[in-house]
Design an enzyme around this catalytic site. Structure first.
Site, mmCIF file in Angstrom:
data_model
loop_
_atom_site.group_PDB
_atom_site.id
_atom_site.type_symbol
_atom_site.label_atom_id
_atom_site.label_comp_id
_atom_site.label_asym_id
_atom_site.label_seq_id
_atom_site.Cartn_x
_atom_site.Cartn_y
_atom_site.Cartn_z
ATOM 1 N N HIS A 135 -3.788 3.104 -3.938
ATOM 2 C CA HIS A 135 -4.089 2.659 -2.574
ATOM 3 C C HIS A 135 -3.426 1.324 -2.260
ATOM 4 O O HIS A 135 -2.712 1.216 -1.270
ATOM 5 C CB HIS A 135 -5.607 2.541 -2.392
ATOM 6 C CG HIS A 135 -6.020 1.872 -1.117
ATOM 7 N ND1 HIS A 135 -6.322 2.565 0.018
ATOM 8 C CD2 HIS A 135 -6.143 0.554 -0.799
ATOM 9 C CE1 HIS A 135 -6.619 1.713 0.984
ATOM 10 N NE2 HIS A 135 -6.528 0.490 0.515
ATOM 11 N N HIS A 189 -32.471 -13.211 20.194
ATOM 12 C CA HIS A 189 -31.625 -13.031 21.374
ATOM 13 C C HIS A 189 -31.060 -14.354 21.911
ATOM 14 O O HIS A 189 -30.439 -14.359 22.967
ATOM 15 C CB HIS A 189 -32.417 -12.327 22.485
ATOM 16 C CG HIS A 189 -32.609 -10.848 22.255
ATOM 17 N ND1 HIS A 189 -33.035 -10.336 21.055
ATOM 18 C CD2 HIS A 189 -32.427 -9.776 23.076
ATOM 19 C CE1 HIS A 189 -33.110 -9.009 21.151
ATOM 20 N NE2 HIS A 189 -32.744 -8.649 22.363
ATOM 21 N N GLU A 222 -21.621 -2.584 21.466
ATOM 22 C CA GLU A 222 -20.904 -3.781 21.898
ATOM 23 C C GLU A 222 -19.534 -3.898 21.235
ATOM 24 O O GLU A 222 -18.550 -4.292 21.870
ATOM 25 C CB GLU A 222 -21.738 -5.033 21.589
ATOM 26 C CG GLU A 222 -23.071 -5.119 22.348
ATOM 27 C CD GLU A 222 -24.180 -4.300 21.724
ATOM 28 O OE1 GLU A 222 -23.980 -3.742 20.620
ATOM 29 O OE2 GLU A 222 -25.258 -4.206 22.329
ATOM 30 N N HIS A 229 0.836 -1.194 0.000
ATOM 31 C CA HIS A 229 0.000 0.000 0.000
ATOM 32 C C HIS A 229 0.877 1.253 0.000
ATOM 33 O O HIS A 229 1.140 1.830 1.055
ATOM 34 C CB HIS A 229 -0.909 -0.005 1.230
ATOM 35 C CG HIS A 229 -1.965 -1.069 1.192
ATOM 36 N ND1 HIS A 229 -1.724 -2.380 1.524
ATOM 37 C CD2 HIS A 229 -3.280 -1.020 0.847
ATOM 38 C CE1 HIS A 229 -2.838 -3.088 1.396
ATOM 39 N NE2 HIS A 229 -3.803 -2.292 0.993
#
Lengths: 725, 725
Positions: free
Chosen positions: B293, B513, B449, B55
């Protein structure tokens, strides 16, 4: 019947909600609206109290928002919840499901009887729909929510779907697609990264069919949100390219809510964010506290609420007829809207029969006509030089995606590396960007893996089967997207996940980019296909399996190599659906050893088999999908693995976890990876055929001396000591 | 030696970088700086080209930022990279590692020789440090980055750590902790949700020791960032409570960068965001493009760059002595800073011996003195009534966290449900909030989280062993945090993860959940302890194991029940570290059947064992940790499971994946969960003891008739058909 006085202090805006009558300019009978509000608040208190649990606060605080949505603003037909051009409503704050259930009940969804709503938090009785979070299976529920933040991404996906369909099919003044996507969010979804990723992308895309309704009650489980979240959300959304409308008394001021919604429906060029301040647990003394969020109020407080709101504390689940009357026109309005649309669609059919035909097929959930498999090159026509399976997968993208409008394909900033770009692709972009337009089917998700798959779920759920989203990133970053991939599996939504650079084969990027354990999650997860093809031929089988009607309700993730792999003489696309088959040595009836391998390791396994000295009769099995192999008959499994009479060893450059079910030993990764060119890494970690052959020879010799096959507890990892070097 | 002319169009700001000499007011020799800039650009081109990968673009574009940081702004001692009061530098854009390696080389880190930097993308030679992403093991690298966005969260964690230490130990004018945290981010990290979560929380906390340096080159792998990311980032950060400083020509205008950094160091009350526009691949004709990049420039372009910058295209890796001279004072400045600090710390020792002693112990990575285990209640003193293991875990939190300053404990908005609050806790908050102060050790992470665990990694990495972060949410939402938990395991950073409501036992919240497959990921992942205790006694053993020095380099996640479980007569804390042991029937030497179970299912397994009719000699084994069991000797394993002579069946309310290694059959979850009260769910999915006993009886009868134990391929899932009902 006077609301209680509550001091409201929300994000610096203070207003005394002191016995203020509900206000609206739209209807003549504000008294009825107050009755409805009070009814919903008392019902909510009762519904939670009966099971001593649940989330009453949001429903009580946001009831006026619900009235605005279902009674006034949203277009839907309660008598036909699946009407195609309906507005979509997504409850991102899924724990507040009672909010949705109650308004589905009042607005006339027949399945949502009061008894059904009373099933909230109830036993798993057959046919109960009122789950603790809304579930896609049930009428009026567009998507299953609960894991916070994901509902926003689903809504953005739905807005993309609607925009894309409109740009594709709408003609002149015949516009069969012109609905709105409404998303209801609490504080939590706006804190979650996936919510923020989705908001950022929606702003970029200028999705003006999307309205995000923020129930800004500033209270969560742990109390006042200002203990962790004090940013200026409205200013932030403005900076992210959204229209922002503020409403300051959302628990009472229905007129302001309606004015905001009306404006949002008219605003162009950007999605709209309504920041509506409400009071959680409104009309209870627990208002504005954490306990109002996620606990029943308690008998005493339920009685207090009822007394305050003019209800008899002795009576439960009271709904006066005026409350139902208030919602009575929802059905007629909905029916009329659908009839008008049906008429429009008839005209559309007459004038644009081709488009109609395709659109209608897609509404029915069919993405292609018969014979699409023939569009894939035969094995003879596949490139015979070694090439990465990510590139071989791209052959199918090129063959199918341009031809079928059901596909949208995109990447989290790895479009070319993952081979999901396609011929003559148009980017899905707002036309003013100059980069594409809304008819585009190539989506630039940005570096937002989690949102990508959350959006994909929304696209897939928009009208089930109408879209097949193809989404790509490196396999390692399917860990960022895992919470959304799981939701697709749970909801039976099909997507195609392209997961390239799937092992140490990524090479120089090093351990942060080299998955070791992630496959174990996807293999353990119900209802998802993790497929790891050995070569270009298996890539054809992999796509065929994922696009087959048998996978209609199942997402697939393809684990693909960065590095080139040869086209294997024994590979067979038709056998991918069996999960595993003998790719080498299938003619050997009584192998002494069976080697299972997957993906890029299959060619290495064949080389290894050739170099073995201890055993000569060796079979190599390619196992692109453990899940599909598990589904085969015991006879087929035995015929492939010969595990009752031969030693079985697995070769895979991931953790050994799970392989003891299929093999007596494995050659696996025991640590995280390393940064180096891929060929050297395969050597470094012990996966060179000569090294593997030595390891296997020593192991098979040991076991043939013992004269029996290994039993439970004797599973060995043959490269374990290789960690040390 | 004139920079090339490049049109820069970044986020609406246009500036012609036409032969503009580098400017700075701080030093007398701008010519030297230009030489250094050019040297770094040519070196970068060479380093990537030698391996035809890497890079280069960010390094070439942001070289002036690197000069500003290492030559002028950051405080560190290259001769002692571990000096405690150093500034921390975190390269969130980890793919630009060459940026960091080169400046570590120039500023005088002895280990970072030019040869070492040349190892970039090199073979896995022993001792090579220049991995494809920076790795924490090596000098000058504070944290391993690469998975985008997480570096920002690590930096926020480090800023919290530094603030917390300063508030705890700094006294009057004796301030042993007064450093800055510098984080370098690209576009990608700002798009990632975890980056945004962390930015939001840092703004809330007002961490004015944190400086986030945005290398705004607006180009990613897929090209111009405006194809997916067009928000006004500066305005957004302002809305999130940050100071914002804009720099418009970061590839040349060193003076503006330095001015910005100087200002950032002075600003109080908020973290600072520097939005520095740069040109990726500056001085190459590939500048401002995607290929700059992530690809080497190619031989021709490398030659072009060198010619442009006044270097001989034939020469490689050229560093003129003036370039080294330019950085020569980094060492002396660093040494002086450390010496001054050492003197300060001596004064501190004399004046505040108690604080000194604790701080010094913690700097060495010791969190407690001997005997901390004695602070935990004995089994006799544990509550004998059934209680959830999450609550039993809280006993340890209460016993240890208030006493030892190494612990910080917090939750993603589930503080009370996960039992991580503690006596006399002070919230970590900015003092102006009125909620706490920076000496607080209770952190409110918000509903974030992933950021929570990313922050925890930063806290743990601040000075290894100095902090043990305790972080909590429901087990299901450890899937949001999984990418960060993995990074802890990879970096050998210890945290304690509290993962409650760990199964269908969460009940009414339903399938969204209820984890089914997540444990398979954590069990497959190297170097992490997933521990699922059966009762309060095993909770004591679980904490002891996780806090023992043997786990110093290993994070732990505790899977804990929402629902109550009894204290088992046979449970034994000392055996948790063995991974598994006979909790019932240990006196039976020759069991006919061994039942393995984990967590809340152990008590059910014992009940089931008692109800069996087909076999009477039955052992029940509790297996709180598969990982630790795997580490035991073959003899110990056989002594526990008796798998060579007895049938073995596993009971666990998660997917069966992985159990075939230990058992001949399992009673497992085969679908996602359901919404209902937990006791009814255990029944619904077949986990009631009487039902399980029936299933096992039928299975053992079948196998005892066969007169042998099941072999490979005969693993059975005894509740499989239970899916259908």
């Amino acid at each position: 019947m006077t609301p209680v006085a509550i001091d409201q202090q929300v994000n610096g805006h203070s207003s005394k909600l002191d016995k203020k009558p509900i206000t609206t300019s739209k209807v003549a009978s504000p008294g009825d609206e107050q009755l409805v509000l009070n009814t919903i608040r008392c019902l909510t208190a009762d519904l939670c109290q009966q099971y001593k649990g649940g989330h009453p606060g949001t429903v009580m605080g946001a009831a006026a928002i619900g009235i605005a949505l279902w009674r006034y603003e949203m277009r839907y037909n309660p008598l036909n919840p699946e009407w195609f051009n309906r507005d979509r409503f997504i409850l991102s704050a899924g724990h507040a499901c009672l909010f949705q259930y109650l308004f589905l009940h009042f607005s006339g969804y027949e399945a949502w009887t009061l008894d059904q709503v009373k099933n909230y938090h109830s036993p798993a009785t057959k046919g109960s729909m009122a789950a603790g979070h809304p579930e896609i299976e049930y009428p009026g529920i567009e998507v299953t929510t609960g894991p916070l933040g994901q509902g926003i991404s689903n809504a953005v996906g739905m807005a993309i779907a609607s925009k894309q369909l409109a740009a594709t099919y709408n003609k002149g003044d015949l516009k069969p697609i012109d609905n709105k996507i409404w998303c209801f969010t609490g504080d939590g979804c706006l804190q979650e990264g996936v919510g923020q990723e989705s908001i950022s992308l929606a702003g970029h895309l200028g999705l003006d069919n999307l309205i995000l309704v923020y129930d800004n009650n500033s209270v969560t489980v742990d109390g006042r949100i200002d203990n962790c979240f004090t940013e200026d959300t409205s200013a932030k959304l403005t900076a992210q390219g959204w229209h922002v409308i503020d409403v300051y008394d959302g628990s009472n001021d229905l007129a302001a809510i309606l004015e905001g919604f009306d404006k949002a429906k008219q605003l162009k060029g950007k999605p709209t964010f309504l920041n509506i301040r409400t009071v959680i647990g409104y009309s209870s003394r627990k208002a504005n506290t954490g306990p109002a969020h996620g606990q029943a109020l308690g008998d005493e407080e339920v009685a207090y609420v009822k007394t305050q709101l003019g209800f008899n504390p002795e009576d439960k689940f009271v709904i006066r007829s005026k409350a139902y009357e208030y919602f009575s026109e929802c059905k007629s309005k909905g029916e009329q809207a659908e009839q008008e649309w049906n008429e429009l669609f008839r005209q559309y059919q007459a004038k644009y029969p081709t488009e109609y035909s395709e659109l209608n097929r897609r509404i029915k959930g069919e993405w292609a006509s018969e014979g699409w498999q023939d569009l894939l090159p035969s094995k003879a026509d596949l490139p015979h030089a070694a090439q990465p399976t990510r590139k071989s997968s791209g052959i199918v993208v090129q063959a199918l995606v341009p031809k079928f409008n059901s596909f949208v394909a995109g990447s989290a900033d790895l479009l070319e590396s993952t081979f999901v770009s396609f011929k003559d692709q148009v980017e899905f972009q707002k036309p003013e960007s100059g980069l594409g337009d809304y008819s585009g089917r190539q989506i630039r998700f940005g570096i937002r893996e989690f949102a990508m798959v959350g959006l994909g779920n929304g696209i897939a759920a928009y009208q089930k089967g109408m879209f097949i989203p193809i989404m790509s990133t490196f396999f390692m970053f399917w860990i960022y997207a895992a919470p959304a991939a799981r939701m697709a599996a749970l909801q039976q939504l099909r997507f195609i996940g392209i997961a390239t650079h799937d092992s140490i084969g990524i090479g120089e990027d090093g351990p942060t980019h080299q998955p070791v354990a992630l496959a174990s999650f996807y293999r353990a997860l119900p209802n998802i296909n993790l497929i790891r093809p050995a070569d270009a031929e298996e890539c054809m089988g992999m796509w065929t399996l994922a696009l087959d009607d048998k996978s209609k309700n199942t997402p697939s993730i393809f684990a693909l190599s960065r590095q080139p792999v040869p086209l294997l003489p024994g590979s067979d696309r038709s056998k991918v659906q069996l999960g595993a088959y003998a790719v080498h040595g299938s003619e050997i009836e009584d192998p002494q050893l069976t080697i299972i391998a997957t993906g890029a390791e299959v060619a290495r396994a064949i080389e290894t088999a050739k170099q073995l000295k201890s055993v000569k009769k060796v079979r190599v099995v390619s196992m692109p999908s453990q899940r599909h192999f598990d589904q085969q008959s015991a006879e087929y499994k035995e015929s492939v693995l010969k595990q009752s009479s031969s030693l079985v060893v697995a070769i895979e450059a991931w953790a050994s976890y799970g392989w003891a079910k299929y093999a007596h030993a494995s050659l696996s990764m025991h640590t995280f990876g390393h940064s180096a060119p891929q060929q050297q890494l395969y050597d470094y970690f012990g996966f060179e055929p000569d090294h593997m052959a030595t390891k296997i020879d020593s192991w098979t010799t040991r076991w043939s001396n013992k004269g029996r096959l290994p039993g439970l507890g004797e599973f060995e990892e043959l490269l374990l000591e290789h960690v040390q070097h």
